[in-house]
Design a protein around this motif. Structure first.
Motif, PDB file in Angstrom:
ATOM      1  N   LEU A  92       0.827  -1.211   0.000  1.00 40.40           N
ATOM      2  CA  LEU A  92       0.000   0.000   0.000  1.00 40.40           C
ATOM      3  C   LEU A  92       0.861   1.260   0.000  1.00 40.40           C
ATOM      4  O   LEU A  92       0.585   2.214  -0.729  1.00 40.40           O
ATOM      5  N   ARG A  93       1.916   1.268   0.803  1.00 43.02           N
ATOM      6  CA  ARG A  93       2.812   2.421   0.847  1.00 43.02           C
ATOM      7  C   ARG A  93       3.482   2.635  -0.505  1.00 43.02           C
ATOM      8  O   ARG A  93       3.523   3.752  -1.025  1.00 43.02           O
ATOM      9  N   GLU A  94       4.004   1.560  -1.090  1.00 49.39           N
ATOM     10  CA  GLU A  94       4.680   1.668  -2.384  1.00 49.39           C
ATOM     11  C   GLU A  94       3.730   2.129  -3.487  1.00 49.39           C
ATOM     12  O   GLU A  94       4.104   2.930  -4.337  1.00 49.39           O
ATOM     13  N   ALA A  95       2.503   1.625  -3.483  1.00 57.30           N
ATOM     14  CA  ALA A  95       1.522   2.044  -4.489  1.00 57.30           C
ATOM     15  C   ALA A  95       1.284   3.550  -4.397  1.00 57.30           C
ATOM     16  O   ALA A  95       1.230   4.243  -5.417  1.00 57.30           O
ATOM     17  N   GLY A  96       1.176   4.052  -3.178  1.00 57.32           N
ATOM     18  CA  GLY A  96       0.989   5.492  -2.990  1.00 57.32           C
ATOM     19  C   GLY A  96       2.201   6.295  -3.426  1.00 57.32           C
ATOM     20  O   GLY A  96       2.069   7.329  -4.085  1.00 57.32           O
TER      21      GLY A  96
END
Length: 63
Positions: free
Chosen positions: A23-27
């Motif tokens: 989720l962090r990387e996608a953001g």
């Protein structure tokens, strides 16, 4: 928000779960927010030999 498949990032921080890291990387990569994991799609392992003595484990999520 439904979106593309996202592999588990290599840069997880200590104590960070694969789900939180995805989720962090996608953001970070898209500049978007409010991603949610719809489901875990699976895990793939890659043996990097003869290039390196390393076994990589990649997780895929549907976001």
């Amino acid at each position: 928000m439904a979106g593309p498949l996202r592999p588990d990032p290599n840069g997880r921080t200590l104590g960070e779960t694969p789900e939180v890291a995805a989720l962090r990387e996608a953001g970070e990569e898209t500049g978007l927010s409010d991603f949610k994991i719809v489901r875990k799609l699976g895990v793939a392992e890659y043996d990097m030999s003869p290039y390196r003595f390393e076994l990589q484990r990649r997780r895929a999520f549907h976001l």
